[in-house]
Design an enzyme around this catalytic site. Structure first.
Site, PDB file in Angstrom:
ATOM      1  N   HIS A  11       2.008  10.144 -11.093  1.00 26.75           N
ATOM      2  CA  HIS A  11       1.129   9.265 -10.386  1.00 26.75           C
ATOM      3  C   HIS A  11       1.937   8.091  -9.573  1.00 26.75           C
ATOM      4  O   HIS A  11       1.626   8.256  -8.280  1.00 26.75           O
ATOM      5  CB  HIS A  11       0.440   8.502 -11.274  1.00 26.75           C
ATOM      6  CG  HIS A  11      -0.687   7.286 -10.858  1.00 26.75           C
ATOM      7  ND1 HIS A  11      -1.406   7.413 -10.071  1.00 26.75           N
ATOM      8  CD2 HIS A  11      -0.469   5.757 -11.046  1.00 26.75           C
ATOM      9  CE1 HIS A  11      -2.250   6.347  -9.695  1.00 26.75           C
ATOM     10  NE2 HIS A  11      -1.550   5.494 -10.226  1.00 26.75           N
TER      11      HIS A  11
ATOM     12  N   ASP B 291      -0.607  14.204 -11.795  1.00 28.51           N
ATOM     13  CA  ASP B 291      -0.936  12.810 -11.979  1.00 28.51           C
ATOM     14  C   ASP B 291      -1.962  12.939 -13.236  1.00 28.51           C
ATOM     15  O   ASP B 291      -2.914  13.340 -12.949  1.00 28.51           O
ATOM     16  CB  ASP B 291      -1.629  12.442 -10.454  1.00 28.51           C
ATOM     17  CG  ASP B 291      -2.057  11.006 -10.708  1.00 28.51           C
ATOM     18  OD1 ASP B 291      -2.138  10.308 -11.783  1.00 28.51           O
ATOM     19  OD2 ASP B 291      -2.066  10.192  -9.598  1.00 28.51           O
TER      20      ASP B 291
ATOM     21  N   SER C 165      -3.016   3.693  -6.082  1.00 29.98           N
ATOM     22  CA  SER C 165      -3.661   3.700  -7.055  1.00 29.98           C
ATOM     23  C   SER C 165      -5.111   3.036  -7.175  1.00 29.98           C
ATOM     24  O   SER C 165      -5.833   3.316  -6.262  1.00 29.98           O
ATOM     25  CB  SER C 165      -2.720   3.225  -8.118  1.00 29.98           C
ATOM     26  OG  SER C 165      -3.454   3.768  -9.382  1.00 29.98           O
TER      27      SER C 165
END
Length: 328
Positions: A296, A266, A145
């Site tokens: 995600h 996501d 991320s």
């Protein structure tokens, strides 16, 4: 998502166990997973970093991996699942709470200078990477991320041939339109000559609810005592907007072997983050994996059968690069 589950994203259960796995003592748990864990603090000019290592108990170390977590998270709690997976495959894993996160120094979730944030973690990673036990082993960066954004900045800051390869899990290179900060808000706060930079005043889009696919794992993740639950800070959103644009303009500088993976559903970071990196990077050895319908958090938040698919792909990729490129 049910209203009850939505509430759970805002506060941890009052009776949460001390660890995500329950009440089992830490050392006993790590041993049961086939790893040895150590914790320490690493001094840098920008403050102390909380760091961890995960070493395989029963197999020879064939490489090292240096991991960075996402926004509002830390290297403990469920992020450890990633670290321990790689360790059981025969890798020495080292992870650091980013500045402003977890048990590292800094204002909570303030990322006003991403170059400094990246450089601080990089100083620890390179310290280990060039230490006597590991300096001749293949070495990989891993970023999840927003940690993927920090990891790419670390790569740009590193000398050539420092790293053997990079793995990105749902990296933040492109911010979804509904997650982008308001330019009006940023401009208005900017008129305060930087006084508002650390204010937790930006709209909260409840990212954790959009990141986790498995409802039961969502309940565990929101119980993390180190998780940041406040609103995004002005300087953080300004910097993320600026740095995502910067890396998009510099994808062509990427020449290292890399794997980037993304779920097509996501809602926190765009799958186009991985697609654009794959299309524009100059690397001769580059791999893109897209997982239909996954969210995600690919390793911490998906149902177990999906997690197994992602980990299998990561293991095959990193083992093949160790075999292909070998020790330096």
């Amino acid at each position: 998502m049910s209203s009850e589950l939505e509430k759970s994203t805002n506060s941890a259960p009052a009776t949460a166990p001390p660890y995500f796995w329950g009440d089992m003592p830490e050392e006993e748990y790590y041993t049961s997973q086939g790893v040895r864990n150590t914790k320490s603090y690493f001094e840098t000019p920008n403050g102390k970093l909380f760091t961890q290592s995960f070493l395989p108990l029963d197999c020879e170390i064939k490489g090292t991996v240096y991991m960075s977590h996402g926004y509002g998270s830390d290297t403990s709690w469920m992020f450890q699942k990633i670290c321990m997976s790689f360790s059981t495959w025969g890798y020495a894993v080292f992870a650091a709470d980013l500045l402003g996160h977890g048990r590292s120094d800094g204002i909570r979730c303030y990322l006003g200078d991403m170059e400094k944030v990246a450089a601080t973690s990089l100083s620890f990673f390179k310290h280990v990477r060039y230490s006597e036990p590991y300096k001749n082993l293949p070495a990989f960066l891993f970023g999840e991320s927003m940690g993927g954004l920090a990891t790419l900045l670390m790569y740009f800051q590193s000398e050539p041939d420092t790293w053997t390869g990079v793995i990105f899990s749902a990296p933040l290179f492109v911010i979804p339109e509904d997650m982008k900060p308001s330019k009006t808000h940023l401009f208005a706060y900017g008129l305060l000559f930087g006084l508002a930079d650390t204010w937790a005043a930006m709209p909260d889009n409840k990212m954790v609810g959009k990141a986790i696919h498995d409802p039961e794992k969502l309940k565990i993740i929101v119980a993390n005592p180190q998780r940041y639950t406040g609103k995004p800070r002005v300087g953080t959103m300004r910097e993320l907007l600026r740095k995502t644009q910067y890396v998009q303009e510099n994808f062509g500088r990427v020449t290292i072997p890399f794997l980037t993976v993304h779920g097509t559903a996501d809602g926190v970071t765009c799958p186009s983050s991985s697609k654009l990196l794959y299309e524009k990077a100059s690397s001769a050895d580059k791999t893109l994996k897209l997982y239909d319908g996954m969210y995600h958090s690919l390793i911490q938040g998906e149902p177990d059968e999906n997690v197994a698919i992602v980990l299998k792909d990561m293991r095959e990729w990193i083992d093949e690069r160790v075999e292909r490129y070998g020790a330096k």
